[in-house]
Design a protein around this motif. Structure first.
Motif: not given
Length: 686
Positions: A435-445, A447-452, A481-482, A524-526
């Motif tokens: 199942i594909p997903m398109s993802v966008v987030y601010r650089k520098g985040i 991926l440690d599981g703590n992002n909203p 946010f992601i 994947q700790k997004y």
């Protein structure tokens, strides 16, 4: 300010209503809400609104700040890229501080003086809701027909304006779809009438200007079908379209002969989908004939349109969905989709050229734009991605030179598209499907599981949510946010089979795909379940209802916008707008097989005593697609059953319908409220 812990939610009264089908009895304690004329219903909705406002009162200043922030990114004094049609350039513009569009045109040259067609800001004065649609110019350029909706129920009245005098004719045609088509005599108008109760578009009428009695031209008696009428791009034919989820039929008439009889193009065959375009003595047919699941292109002489005369032009391809076409004098332009990605293919009629526009990203959207001019070598198309604002581009199909006519302005001095990362990732569903997903987030985040993270999807009707740019979304991204669009089955992202695998008796794939994406994002700790949020509207609201019944523990918060959640009661009530036309999407519950399957996932029927996420649910009192009582009943029943102390809010727009507020900026207030709800759950208040 009141202490939220002391504010009590409205508790809806219970009046048991027994609903029986196939010897199965369901008890609906909130059926009494199915009456927008009942004062007690209105009082309950107002009480829910007051409760939501009181509980979110501490976010009001933040909501205002978010609204101003979103509004400030939008160029207020904006205008569309002009397009030329029948000797005039047409331009839509917005003025600073005004909510509605202004429609103008210029004769022959862009340097000519602008002629005002409509200033919707003046027309909307004093109205709580306003929508103008279906602008149709007569062939002699002297008159314009248009539709107005002043409630949000998508029930339009058609009017005619004399462009030479500026006066509105006495002609007033009610209960229509809003659109109409002129015959070439400049005096005859064809329009589509809606059933006043079900709002099904079912009749085509002919109206002669100045006459009070209109002639019924066509009536669609199969209540699973709707109808429409339009003019071919070649301007030679008036075309009646009869459509259902799985089947099409067309009727054609020379636009020079409005008093003639429409002729059936090719009689309907259940499961045969096709649409038609006219060019150079032929009709071109986009169809699934001969088991062409992803559609193919055929053609037939205009004098011999029956199916036995159709011949292949572009054959069916297993790996490519043929979505639409644009016909020009020298070129055929095909909009295709391969491996989920949009493609634009350009082919000369003489077969000397056949090529694709080059795109390199995996998270973009391209689409052909307003191409009403037939005799041109210029193709207008649009492009944007999760990080790239939208552009309108003119492409010369002969020289292959392109000119960017307009780039979406982002009025934020801190915005730089290079500050954001976009990517496509894949989850694995229960049955092994990727199942594909398109993802966008601010650089520098990290991926440690703590992002909203806000996960969005729709997943019905073969409607594909392509990756797109949003200035509004920046208010989430810039606060950490992601954002994820899950391309789940039920849409057509990976071709027609992707849709077939998410409808009828495969509908549950839509829900399990979304949950699989959520699990993948957590693994994947997004994000984590403490910071994961989900959002969907209408049929996507059904998705929200299904996932919280199935896997509520995965989500901290849900936004369900005008959600279709009372599947059983709605689909068993043929008087409700859209119901009968939806049987090919969900199934007909009068058939026990479909009844049992739909009941097994219907959100309202599967609420249980357990903890549910924090939830903001929205509704529109005049909604013609999802009746307001579905979310209202759902929230009442959730309140009765849920075992947690999480937030549960119902916000009903008492002046609008399915699309929410009508003004350009009024709708931003609804976005700001939804974002404030999410951000508040993350402890972010500035």
């Amino acid at each position: 300010m009141a202490n939220p812990s002391e504010i009590k939610p409205p508790i809806a009264k219970k009046i048991p209503k027994l609903l029986e089908a196939h010897a199965d009895v369901r008890t609906d304690n909130y059926f009494w809400m199915n009456n927008r004329e009942d004062e007690e219903v209105i009082n309950h909705l107002n009480a829910e609104n007051a409760y939501c406002d009181a509980m979110m009162a501490h976010t009001k200043v933040f909501q205002k700040d978010l609204f101003e922030e979103m509004k400030a990114r939008i160029k207020e004094d904006d205008e569309s890229v002009p397009y030329k049609y029948n000797g005039y350039w047409y331009i839509t513009k917005y003025e600073k501080g005004k909510d509605y569009p202004i429609y103008t045109r210029k004769k022959e040259s862009l340097d000519a003086e602008a002629e005002l067609l409509f200033d919707c800001n003046i027309m909307a004065e004093g109205e709580s809701y306003f929508k103008l649609v279906g602008i149709s110019i007569s062939p002699d350029n002297k008159k314009v027909s248009y539709g107005l909706d002043l409630t949000g129920r998508r029930n339009y009245t058609v009017y005619v304006k004399d462009l030479e005098t500026g006066t509105i004719a006495k002609d007033k045609i009610e209960h229509t779809t809003g659109s109409s088509s002129w015959a070439n005599d400049n005096e005859t108008l064809f329009y589509t009438k809606k059933d006043e109760k079900t709002l099904r578009a079912f009749q085509i009428y002919k109206h002669k200007l100045g006459e009070t009695q209109d002639e019924l031209i066509f009536q669609e008696n199969d209540d699973t079908f709707g109808v429409a009428i339009y003019k071919s791009k070649s301007r030679k034919y008036l075309i009646i379209a009869c459509y259902s989820t799985l089947t099409n039929e067309y009727h054609v008439l020379s636009a020079d002969n409005p008093d003639g009889k429409f002729k059936v193009f090719s009689p309907r065959v259940r499961g045969l989908e096709y649409n038609i375009s006219h060019y150079d003595g032929h009709f071109f047919i986009l169809t699934n004939k001969d088991k062409a699941t992803n559609f193919k292109l055929m053609k037939t002489p205009e004098a011999a349109t029956n199916i036995e005369n159709w011949v292949d032009v572009i054959p069916h391809r297993e790996d490519t969905l043929l979505e639409s076409l644009d016909i020009f004098k020298d070129y055929l332009v095909l909009s295709e989709r391969t491996n989920g990605l949009n493609q634009i293919r350009i082919k000369r009629w003489d077969n000397t050229e056949d090529y694709y526009l080059p795109f390199t990203s995996e998270t973009y959207t391209c689409y052909t734009g307003t191409n009403v001019d037939f005799d041109t070598e210029i193709l207008r198309y649009g492009y944007n991605s999760m990080t790239t604002p939208a552009s309108v581009i003119d492409f010369n199909m002969r020289t292959r030179e392109e000119k960017i006519l307009k780039e979406q302005a982002v009025l934020d001095k801190n915005f730089d598209k290079n500050n954001y990362t976009e990517e496509r990732i894949w989850a694995t569903a229960e049955d092994g499907t990727k199942i594909p997903m398109s993802v966008v987030y601010r650089k520098g985040i990290k991926l440690d599981g703590n992002n909203p993270l806000l996960q969005y999807a729709y997943g019905s009707y073969g409607s594909t949510v392509d990756p797109y740019f949003s200035t509004i979304r920046l208010s989430l991204l810039d606060r950490g946010f992601i954002y994820v669009i899950a391309h789940i089955r039920g849409g057509e992202y990976l071709g027609r089979n992707w849709y077939e695998d998410g409808k009828l008796l495969n509908k549950k794939n839509t829900f399990s795909d979304f949950i699989a994406c959520s699990i993948h994002l957590i693994k994947q700790k997004y994000t984590s379940s403490q910071h994961l949020y989900a959002m969907g509207g209408s049929a996507g609201g059904l998705l929200m209802g299904a996932i919280i019944n199935e896997a509520s523990e995965l989500y901290n918060g849900i936004i369900a916008a005008v959600p279709f959640v009372d599947v059983m009661t709605t689909m068993l009530d043929e008087s409700i707008p859209l119901t009968t036309g939806e049987y090919d999407e969900w199934g007909n519950p009068n058939d026990k097989l479909y009844y049992n399957y739909m009941k097994s996932y219907s959100p309202y029927d599967n609420i249980s005593a357990k903890a549910y996420p924090n939830m903001l649910v929205t509704a529109g009192l005049h909604d013609s697609q999802v009746q307001y009582w579905e979310p209202a009943k759902w929230v009442a029943k959730l309140r009765e059953y849920k075992t947690d102390n999480n937030q549960l809010f119902l916000k009903t727009n008492m002046d609008a319908g399915h699309g929410g507020a009508s003004g350009r900026f009024e709708s931003l207030k609804e976005d700001a409220e939804e974002f404030a709800f999410l951000l508040d759950l993350e402890g972010i208040n500035s």
